[in-house]
Design an enzyme around this catalytic site. Structure first.
Site, short mmCIF file in Angstrom:
data_model
loop_
_atom_site.label_atom_id
_atom_site.label_comp_id
_atom_site.label_asym_id
_atom_site.label_seq_id
_atom_site.Cartn_x
_atom_site.Cartn_y
_atom_site.Cartn_z
N GLY A 111 47.32 17.20 52.63
CA GLY A 111 48.65 16.54 52.07
C GLY A 111 48.71 17.48 50.53
N GLY A 140 46.51 21.04 56.97
CA GLY A 140 46.36 20.33 58.24
C GLY A 140 46.00 21.24 59.67
N LYS A 196 57.59 19.82 63.28
CA LYS A 196 58.86 19.41 62.72
C LYS A 196 59.53 20.11 61.61
CE LYS A 196 58.38 14.61 64.58
NZ LYS A 196 58.46 13.46 64.31
N ARG A 237 33.10 19.68 53.78
CA ARG A 237 33.25 19.29 52.43
C ARG A 237 31.99 19.24 51.69
NH1 ARG A 237 38.39 15.17 54.36
NH2 ARG A 237 39.75 16.56 53.86
P1 AMP Z 1 52.28 20.23 61.71
O1 AMP Z 1 51.34 18.86 61.66
O2 AMP Z 1 53.75 19.90 61.44
O3 AMP Z 1 51.81 21.31 61.33
O4 AMP Z 1 52.48 20.47 63.53
C1 AMP Z 1 51.37 20.82 64.19
C2 AMP Z 1 51.28 20.60 65.53
O5 AMP Z 1 52.66 21.16 65.94
C3 AMP Z 1 50.32 20.92 66.46
O6 AMP Z 1 49.58 19.68 66.95
C4 AMP Z 1 51.03 21.84 67.48
O7 AMP Z 1 50.65 21.47 68.84
C5 AMP Z 1 52.40 21.20 67.63
N1 AMP Z 1 53.42 22.37 67.90
C6 AMP Z 1 53.40 23.48 67.61
N2 AMP Z 1 54.29 24.16 68.50
C7 AMP Z 1 55.01 23.39 69.13
C8 AMP Z 1 56.01 23.46 70.18
N3 AMP Z 1 56.64 24.48 70.48
N4 AMP Z 1 56.33 22.17 70.79
C9 AMP Z 1 55.70 20.97 70.37
N5 AMP Z 1 54.61 21.05 69.38
C10 AMP Z 1 54.39 22.01 68.99
#
Ligand code: AMP
Length: 395
Positions: free
Chosen positions: A376, A353, A197, A35
């Protein structure tokens, strides 16, 4: 859109909102200068014009004045990156700070103390913003990471510079990159959404269905879709209450002529651990007791073709649990595909992220067109929102 290039800063004092929210170790040493490096082009341009810089930022989430969150910890790194001496103010408002700012000569830099030592900053307090505004002639916002917050220094302060406000180089570049994907993207336009998610990405998915030709859905999100389609997902992560929504997204995509690509196979594990036993299974036939933690080899072949057919690529979210070595292959393979497509002329933007963390960890940073500095802020931009920090400069 006013940028730095619309101003000559000779004998002007620029009040610059930067994002120096950098990670510190237990000895208060900066562990990642990304940064600080990112703010350099803006600062140098102003100094080279013959102006001076008053830099303001937050660091962490202090509760009142807490020494460990002082921006004094970053002064030597900042001097090192810029190659210029940096004066430090023990506060960010008040007569003493005003005097230090007044005394600045062309070519000099003053770094203010952490803005969040005052609650007024995050509350977007107008009086506090007015006090900050007294410290410069031109307001420059170069902090994309906080552009989605209507804080005093990111948004409210801009109203005290009706004519003299602009985007810094970094923020202008972030805005351009998003525009290159969502508005002016050469087709075929592809978005890849991974991560944990559906619920955290739903607004992004809905917004980009109008902008893309292809959408790869990977990561943990996959299983909500597969279960909704009648597949057996074993113990994979799933949001049952989002299954109807997942089907609705598939329907919307079909109506909009967007091709959705879900993994066809996965690396399944018998526990959520790097040492788990693994097997490759059809994504719709994961046995009970097993969970999908990465995209499988057939899926990666398909994704590689889709990526290399695209001219514009947006990537947000890993394809698997990349933090564990045994489930990082999908994310690495996808990074390789995007790097290849970029080399062949595609524009690729990585943002938000964990995909940024993955890109850095696996060394793809210089092989994609642009890596966003805002988590974000990036997500909210992809959701189609106008960020308050950006709107305040455009008004
Ligand atoms: P996000 O912050 O929503 O982009 O989620 C990122 C996180 O999703 C990372 O820490 C990954 O470890 C997790 N992730 C990716 N694929 C899977 C999966 N198949 N099962 C559980 N967690 C996952």
């Amino acid at each position: 859109m006013k940028t730095l290039n619309d101003f000559n800063f000779k004998d002007k004092k620029a009040l610059i909102r930067v994002d120096f929210n950098v990670p510190l170790n237990e000895n208060f040493e900066v562990t990642d200068r990304t940064r600080i490096n990112a703010a350099k082009p803006t600062i140098i341009k102003i100094l080279e014009d013959g102006g001076s810089c008053v830099l303001m930022s937050h660091l962490g989430r202090p509760k009142g004045k807490q020494e460990e969150f002082s921006l004094k910890h970053i002064v030597s790194d900042l001097e090192d990156v810029l190659g210029v001496e940096v004066h430090f103010a023990q506060d960010c408002i008040g007569d003493d700070v005003k005097e230090l700012a007044n005394k600045l000569n062309p070519g000099e830099i003053l770094l203010l103390e952490n803005l969040r030592f005052y609650d007024e900053e995050t509350k977007g307090d107008k009086d506090f913003a007015e006090k900050l505004s007294r410290l410069g002639d031109v307001y420059v916002n170069d902090a994309f990471g906080t552009a989605h917050r209507a804080h005093a220094s990111t948004t409210i302060v801009a109203q005290f510079f009706p004519e003299n406000k602009c985007f810094g180089h970094l923020l202008a570049q972030e805005i351009e990159s998003i525009k290159k994907v969502l508005e002016d993207g050469e087709s075929p336009v592809l978005a890849i959404l991974g991560g944990a998610k559906v619920s955290s990405k739903i607004t992004v998915i809905e917004n980009i269905l109008d902008k893309v030709d292809d959408l790869i859905i990977g990561g943990g999100m996959t299983f909500t879709f597969i279960k909704a389609l009648g597949g057996s997902i074993g113990d994979s992560i799933c949001e049952d209450d989002k299954m109807a929504l997942a089907l609705d997204i598939l329907k919307q995509a079909e109506a909009k002529n967007v091709k959705i690509h879900l993994p066809v196979d996965v690396v399944a594990a018998d526990e959520f651990s790097n040492d788990a036993n693994t097997q490759i299974c059809d994504v719709k036939q994961i046995p009970n007791g097993w969970q999908g933690l990465d995209a499988g080899p057939e899926s990666l072949k398909v994704f590689d073709i889709v990526v290399n057919n695209s001219k514009t690529i947006l990537w947000n979210g890993p394809l698997g649990v990349f933090e564990m070595e045994n489930f990082a292959k999908g994310t690495i393979s996808l990074g390789d595909s995007i790097a290849e497509a970029t080399k062949n002329g595609a524009f690729s933007l990585v943002g938000g992220g964990d995909s940024v963390a993955a890109v850095k960890q696996f060394g793809f940073e210089d092989k994609v067109s642009y890596v966003s500095t805002g988590g974000g802020a990036m997500l909210e931009s992809l959701e189609g929102k106008t960020l308050p920090g950006i709107a305040a400069i455009l008004e």
